[in-house]
Design an enzyme around this catalytic site. Structure first.
Site: not given
Ligand code: M6R
Length: 617
Positions: A27, A74, A100-101, A488, A492, A511, A612
């Site tokens: 995560r 985190w 968490n949060g 994408e 990545k 442009h 994650k």
């Protein structure tokens, strides 16, 4: 993002917690810690950095206990150091918390406590102080009641777990806008932020709903609402096995997941088109539908809301829905959606795309839509997740657990999910003959084999990565269905290799962005055969003329022409439908990023600063 695991009722709870934290590593986190409760003391061990640091610290002070909670953090409030790592204690050391949060009103709550010293800079610690104060005020200390009173004061998002020294076999947990799973098996109670942490122990789990509080003990799990009445969580059985969460011989989860795409797409397409009852013609259907199809037939506008990679899948979905169902579609970054005034009413369909089903920005966008009485359909991978539960209709992408932070198989199955939804909306609106739908679905069944062919380009791509893994800047260009894939590809590459990469609609180059091109700039061009191919060739020539090195991703029908203009051409099989092309053209870009990152020695599965599942705004 942060991870939680709590265990009560087994002698080796510490080992179980460490194993659970290991499963949650994917995560993304920057410190780890745990607390044990033996009824005399709460013992906290926590370390900044990787889980190994915590394990090493525990080796020097082995612990046997039957109850504990662990956390991977985190950082949001306060630097990622030992001090700010969870768990946090109240000043007397009687109550410990992991969370968490984000507690948005933590400053006000701290101020309300008066002149108290805090041991960390976090928003979380104050909750341990508050619970301890509640317990002090009670004649017969009741952790459940204390937590219930404290969470009633919290604003923000939380999945939060408490233990108290007075109640050595109990864990009390509460959930609001951040996932929390509870379970009980063989006399052991569990809680976790993610089923991955529990899969070693049981598959029968329950996801708490917002506002629910649970008391977990070796005897069982009791769930209550905010008022203390018994409540029912969302119970379900995890349908994937441990193998799916292991590397199975691959060097990284990301590589394994790239190679799982043929199976994942196959599973996502499986059993979608069946007869409602014997003798009736087959119809395309959603996995879960809690809305009348007649209501969907009246839809006059669609918003697709999502973040990151899921947003790019949504951009392909826009093309499919507009093409097949004939409804105008806007694709919007979920975190922006609710902070403007989107024109949403009961005739607007909102489609929420998410691998995890727990991305807080996407959940918030979906609830904003529901507040305006717009129906919501979610396309999600994780069964039973918040977005799956709260939507009026669900398409599951049967990708299995995706562990690498960089999304791959979730992306390709999401595209397939949006194609199915485009066809489904065409069906409910009577825009397509049943035979046409059946024909397209039959053709889509060829995608898994075509992905396998694309994967065979691996060696060629690795050689290209060898050559280009040191370039500072890569530009991706595409048109139509190639544009989301260009975006994408750039995402990545930057996510896992930390190289600068940007994507542009190929027609926009002149442009402005073409000014960035100088001799040697790497330009990756998405150029399959199709109605925009000639235009792509012109755009490739424009950048080539300014000295760019061109890597073109073509298909059988386009590579002969591409070879005249590009330095390198990768040839994919022709997709069974132009709108399915992105599922194939993203494969070389996933492999390219993977090889560039490994050649640069980066941590592919857990890239720096990323999580994650993003459960904070
Ligand atoms: O779980 P979700 O699909 O809602 O997650 C959305 C993004 O956070 C996610 O796609 C992110 O961009 C990935 N790291 C991409 O590889």
């Amino acid at each position: 993002m942060c991870g939680i695991i709590g265990i009560t009722g087994r002698e080796d709870a510490v080992q179980g917690i460490l194993a659970g934290l290991k499963r949650l590593e994917y995560r993304g986190y920057d410190s780890a810690g745990l607390v044990t409760n033996d009824g005399r003391d709460l013992r906290v061990t926590k370390r900044a950095g990787k889980l190994e640091n915590l394990t090493r610290a525990l080796d020097s002070q082995p612990m046997t206990t039957s109850t504990g909670i662990g956390h991977t953090r985190w950082a949001t409030h306060g630097a990622p150091n030992d001090r700010n790592s969870h768990p946090h204690l109240d000043p007397s050391g009687r109550v410990a918390v992991v969370h968490n949060g984000i507690i948005e009103n933590y400053q006000a709550l701290k101020a309300g406590l008066g002149d108290v010293r805090f041991a960390s800079d976090t928003d979380t610690e104050v909750t341990a102080h508050l619970v301890a104060r509640e317990l002090d005020a009670q004649d017969a200390p009741d952790l459940l009641l204390a937590v219930r009173r404290v969470v009633a004061q919290l604003r923000g998002a939380y999945s939060i777990c408490f233990v108290a020294v007075d109640d050595p076999t109990t864990i009390v947990v509460a959930k609001h806008e951040a996932p929390l799973i509870v379970a009980h098996a063989d006399g052991v109670g569990y809680c976790a932020s993610d089923v991955a942490a529990l899969i070693d122990h049981t598959r029968d789990v329950a996801a708490l709903l917002d506002g629910q509080i649970a008391r977990i003990s070796p005897e069982g799990v009791e769930v209550f609402d905010v008022d203390g009445n018994e409540a029912e969580p969302h119970r379900y059985t995890v349908d994937w096995d441990l193998d799916a969460a292991e590397k199975k011989g691959y060097e990284h989860f990301m590589l394994k997941e790239i190679h799982e795409q043929p199976q994942a797409v196959h599973d996502t397409l499986l059993d979608r088109h069946t007869s409602p009852s014997p003798g009736e013609p087959p119809r395309l259907h959603l996995d879960e539908l809690r809305i009348d199809e007649r209501e969907l037939a009246r839809i006059d506008k669609v918003f697709i809301v999502a973040c990151g990679t899921s947003l790019h899948a949504g951009m392909v979905g826009k093309l499919a829905i507009e093409h097949w169902a004939g409804i105008p579609v806007d694709v919007e970054v979920a975190s922006e959606f609710r902070y403007r005034d989107p024109i949403v009413d009961p005739h607007t369909l909102v489609i929420a795309l998410s691998q995890s089903g727990e991305t807080v920005d996407t959940i918030a966008a979906a609830s904003h839509a529901r507040d305006q009485r717009a129906p919501v359909i979610s396309i999600v991978n994780v069964v039973g997740s918040t977005l799956a539960r709260e939507a009026d209709g669900v398409i599951y992408t049967h990708a299995g657990p995706e562990v690498a932070v960089a999304s791959t198989k979730a992306f390709t199955t999401q595209i397939v999910g949006t194609l199915l939804l485009g066809l489904y909306l065409a069906q409910v609106r009577g825009r397509m003959y049943a035979t046409e739908t059946a024909d397209i679905l039959t053709r889509l069944q060829q995608i898994p084999d075509a992905i396998t062919q694309a994967l065979n380009l691996d060696q060629e791509i690795r050689e290209l990565a060898q050559r280009y893994h040191d370039v500072d800047y890569t530009m991706f260009i595409g048109r139509h269905a190639g544009l989301p894939i260009a975006m994408e590809g750039a995402l990545k590459l930057k996510e896992i290799s930390y190289l600068h990469a940007e994507a542009f609609p190929a027609g926009e180059m002149k442009h402005g962005p073409i000014a960035l091109i100088e001799p040697g700039t790497l330009v990756i061009a998405l150029a399959p055969a199709g109605h925009v191919f000639a235009k792509m060739v012109s755009n490739i020539q424009e950048v080539k003329a300014r000295g760019a090195s061109i890597l073109a991703i073509g298909t059988d029908g386009s590579t002969a022409d591409l070879k005249e203009h590009a330095d390198h051409v990768l040839t994919l099989p022709e997709p069974p439908h132009e709108l399915a092309g992105p599922v194939l053209s993203v494969i070389p870009l996933q492999l390219f990023s993977y090889h560039v990152a490994t050649l640069r020695g980066e941590d592919v599965d857990q890239p720096r600063n990323l999580a994650k599942t993003v459960t904070v705004e």
